[in-house]
Design an enzyme around this catalytic site. Structure first.
Site, PDB file in Angstrom:
ATOM      1  CB  CYS A 117      83.626 -15.914  42.247  1.00  0.00           C
ATOM      2  SG  CYS A 117      84.719 -17.018  43.106  1.00  0.00           S
ATOM      3  CG  HIS A 257      86.124 -14.420  39.284  1.00  0.00           C
ATOM      4  ND1 HIS A 257      86.418 -13.735  40.449  1.00  0.00           N
ATOM      5  CD2 HIS A 257      86.283 -15.736  39.567  1.00  0.00           C
ATOM      6  CE1 HIS A 257      86.731 -14.616  41.391  1.00  0.00           C
ATOM      7  NE2 HIS A 257      86.662 -15.825  40.882  1.00  0.00           N
ATOM      8  CG  ASN A 287      89.472 -16.437  43.295  1.00  0.00           C
ATOM      9  OD1 ASN A 287      88.638 -15.588  43.603  1.00  0.00           O
ATOM     10  ND2 ASN A 287      89.137 -17.611  42.780  1.00  0.00           N
TER      11      ASN A 287
HETATM   12  N1  ACO Z   1     102.438 -25.993  43.861  1.00  0.00           N
HETATM   13  C1  ACO Z   1     103.068 -26.951  43.152  1.00  0.00           C
HETATM   14  N2  ACO Z   1     102.401 -27.951  42.540  1.00  0.00           N
HETATM   15  C2  ACO Z   1     101.072 -27.967  42.664  1.00  0.00           C
HETATM   16  C3  ACO Z   1     100.356 -26.981  43.390  1.00  0.00           C
HETATM   17  C4  ACO Z   1     101.104 -25.969  44.006  1.00  0.00           C
HETATM   18  N3  ACO Z   1     100.540 -24.973  44.707  1.00  0.00           N
HETATM   19  N4  ACO Z   1      99.043 -27.251  43.325  1.00  0.00           N
HETATM   20  C5  ACO Z   1      98.904 -28.364  42.584  1.00  0.00           C
HETATM   21  N5  ACO Z   1     100.129 -28.796  42.188  1.00  0.00           N
HETATM   22  C6  ACO Z   1     100.447 -29.953  41.348  1.00  0.00           C
HETATM   23  C7  ACO Z   1      99.396 -31.019  41.388  1.00  0.00           C
HETATM   24  O1  ACO Z   1      99.579 -31.866  42.491  1.00  0.00           O
HETATM   25  C8  ACO Z   1      99.635 -31.714  40.057  1.00  0.00           C
HETATM   26  O2  ACO Z   1     100.720 -32.586  40.222  1.00  0.00           O
HETATM   27  P1  ACO Z   1     100.690 -34.045  39.514  1.00  0.00           P
HETATM   28  O3  ACO Z   1     100.601 -33.765  38.032  1.00  0.00           O
HETATM   29  O4  ACO Z   1     101.969 -34.654  39.956  1.00  0.00           O
HETATM   30  O5  ACO Z   1      99.459 -34.703  40.055  1.00  0.00           O
HETATM   31  C9  ACO Z   1     100.084 -30.591  39.136  1.00  0.00           C
HETATM   32  O6  ACO Z   1     100.512 -29.519  39.983  1.00  0.00           O
HETATM   33  C10 ACO Z   1      99.001 -30.085  38.209  1.00  0.00           C
HETATM   34  O7  ACO Z   1      97.819 -29.855  38.955  1.00  0.00           O
HETATM   35  P2  ACO Z   1      96.510 -29.336  38.259  1.00  0.00           P
HETATM   36  O8  ACO Z   1      95.441 -29.162  39.291  1.00  0.00           O
HETATM   37  O9  ACO Z   1      96.200 -30.165  37.057  1.00  0.00           O
HETATM   38  O10 ACO Z   1      97.009 -27.900  37.772  1.00  0.00           O
HETATM   39  P3  ACO Z   1      96.275 -26.901  36.833  1.00  0.00           P
HETATM   40  O11 ACO Z   1      97.166 -26.520  35.732  1.00  0.00           O
HETATM   41  O12 ACO Z   1      94.867 -27.318  36.515  1.00  0.00           O
HETATM   42  O13 ACO Z   1      96.162 -25.611  37.774  1.00  0.00           O
HETATM   43  C11 ACO Z   1      94.578 -24.483  39.131  1.00  0.00           C
HETATM   44  C12 ACO Z   1      95.443 -25.708  38.985  1.00  0.00           C
HETATM   45  C13 ACO Z   1      95.493 -23.266  39.189  1.00  0.00           C
HETATM   46  C14 ACO Z   1      93.801 -24.592  40.427  1.00  0.00           C
HETATM   47  C15 ACO Z   1      93.631 -24.364  37.925  1.00  0.00           C
HETATM   48  O14 ACO Z   1      92.974 -25.595  37.709  1.00  0.00           O
HETATM   49  C16 ACO Z   1      92.585 -23.317  38.115  1.00  0.00           C
HETATM   50  O15 ACO Z   1      92.875 -22.128  38.174  1.00  0.00           O
HETATM   51  N6  ACO Z   1      91.289 -23.706  38.184  1.00  0.00           N
HETATM   52  C17 ACO Z   1      90.215 -22.805  38.344  1.00  0.00           C
HETATM   53  C18 ACO Z   1      90.176 -22.370  39.743  1.00  0.00           C
HETATM   54  C19 ACO Z   1      89.135 -21.309  39.916  1.00  0.00           C
HETATM   55  O16 ACO Z   1      88.911 -20.522  39.036  1.00  0.00           O
HETATM   56  N7  ACO Z   1      88.510 -21.313  41.025  1.00  0.00           N
HETATM   57  C20 ACO Z   1      87.476 -20.364  41.216  1.00  0.00           C
HETATM   58  C21 ACO Z   1      87.129 -20.423  42.555  1.00  0.00           C
HETATM   59  S1  ACO Z   1      85.839 -19.341  42.627  1.00  0.00           S
HETATM   60  C22 ACO Z   1      85.002 -19.365  44.104  1.00  0.00           C
HETATM   61  O17 ACO Z   1      83.794 -19.416  44.071  1.00  0.00           O
HETATM   62  C23 ACO Z   1      85.857 -19.327  45.371  1.00  0.00           C
END
Ligand code: ACO
Length: 330
Positions: A117, A257, A287
């Site tokens: 990204c 971003h 994203n």
């Molecule tokens: N729908 C429903 N539930 C979900 C989903 C979904 N789509 N995805 C995960 N869950 C569940 C998980 O299984 C977990 O359940 P559990 O507690 O029973 O185990 C719960 O939701 C919480 O999961 P977390 O991963 O802890 O959720 P979090 O609040 O951290 O949000 C997210 C996840 C949105 C991915 C967040 O961590 C995030 O945005 N991280 C940064 C991602 C990012 O910026 N990526 C950049 C990529 S850049 C590149 O180079 C491509």
């Protein structure tokens, strides 16, 4: 750097997204998720998805044409083409080469940047140096992705996050005092496993096994990236703003971003920059990795939120894990 560089800035922007839209409600019919979960955890409501026969260079071409038009120049005037992408049309030749041909920028040197990204910000910094030194005159920097092609549509933890799009900027020498003022780029390879596509490279060449194990899809440790993102955006913004001889109150608009609204809100709080100054369009695009900053930038330029004299901060993080922040005077 001891040599004086001439000032380099953006003279045109453009963007392009494929027409097909996939909403959170559509996704809730594909995997175990809900519109409510996706909206509250990320801020995303819908994303654009490329058709099967559309590749990254096709999206790049749409954004490049619109950027050239806004700059009022033709492809023949471009002598450098840089494409930032983690979803190239193929391993090689580089996507910039395919774009150069499709665009008719036949005089241009062309290469890709692969920093997730953060790639577009890296591309801008590279152009600042190459045009600033006098080696090149007019560059096209494009961030373009078809992340839908490397998304595991059975993995709810990643498939709800990403979208396809492209954004572009034309860079050229500008008047003294304008353009790129400073940047801060970096990488921390200790987090290299947090965000990757494990299969298909020389470490794990494509095989029946790698396909069966779903190793050609993007994998991510979301919480690890989240924590890193807020720190990296805040620290690199502080460094770049200070190098530019400015303070946070001088920043008129931030193009962060577009990964997660909660990351943007946390960065705004840490930097003490009002949240309203952060451009946000991830509700409509998700994203889009390297495309996310130029896509949001183009939107803010076209709707008049960015005006001459504004101090603009571009700040990103991504695979590597990498980060990059750049300060411009528009
Ligand atoms: N729908 C429903 N539930 C979900 C989903 C979904 N789509 N995805 C995960 N869950 C569940 C998980 O299984 C977990 O359940 P559990 O507690 O029973 O185990 C719960 O939701 C919480 O999961 P977390 O991963 O802890 O959720 P979090 O609040 O951290 O949000 C997210 C996840 C949105 C991915 C967040 O961590 C995030 O945005 N991280 C940064 C991602 C990012 O910026 N990526 C950049 C990529 S850049 C590149 O180079 C491509």
């Amino acid at each position: 750097m001891t040599r004086e560089l001439r000032p380099v800035g953006i003279i045109g922007t453009g963007s392009y997204a494929p027409p097909r839209v996939l909403t959170n409600f559509d996704l809730a019919r594909m995997v175990d998720t809900s519109d409510e979960w996706i909206r509250t955890r990320t801020g995303i409501q819908e994303r654009h998805i490329a058709e099967a026969d559309v590749a990254t260079s096709d999206l790049a071409l749409g954004s490049a044409r619109s950027a050239l038009e806004s700059a009022g120049i033709s492809a023949a005037d471009i002598d450098l083409v840089i494409v930032a992408t983690i979803t190239p049309d193929m391993f090689f030749p580089c996507t910039a080469s395919l774009l150069q041909q499709a665009l008719g920028a036949h005089r241009a040197t062309a290469f890709d940047i692969l920093v997730g990204c953060t790639g577009f910000v890296y591309g801008m910094a590279v152009c600042g140096a190459l045009i600033g030194s006098g080696a090149y005159q007019r560059a096209l920097v494009v961030g373009a992705e078809t992340l839908s092609k490397v998304t595991d549509w059975e993995d709810r933890s990643t498939c709800v996050l990403f979208g396809d799009a492209a954004g572009a900027a034309v860079l050229a020498p500008v008047s003294e005092g304008g353009g790129i003022l400073a940047y801060s780029l970096g990488n921390d390879g200790t987090h290299a496993d947090a965000l990757k596509i494990p299969g298909g490279g020389s470490r794990m060449p494509a095989s029946e096994q790698s396909v069966a194990d779903r190793c050609h899809y993007l994998t991510m440790n979301g919480p690890e990236v989240f924590k890193f993102a807020v720190r990296a955006m805040a620290e690199s913004s502080e460094e770049a703003v200070s190098q530019a001889g400015l303070t946070m109150s001088d920043i008129d608009i931030v193009i962060p971003h577009q990964a997660n609204l909660r990351i943007i809100a946390a960065a705004a709080k840490r930097l003490s920059i009002p949240y309203e100054r952060f451009v946000r369009n991830l509700d409509r695009y998700g994203n889009t990795s390297a495309a996310s900053i130029p896509l949001a930038l183009d939107e803010a330029v076209r709707d008049g939120r960015i005006r001459p004299g504004h101090h603009v901060l571009l700040s990103s993080f991504g695979a590597g894990l990498s980060w990059g922040t750049l300060v411009l005077r528009w």
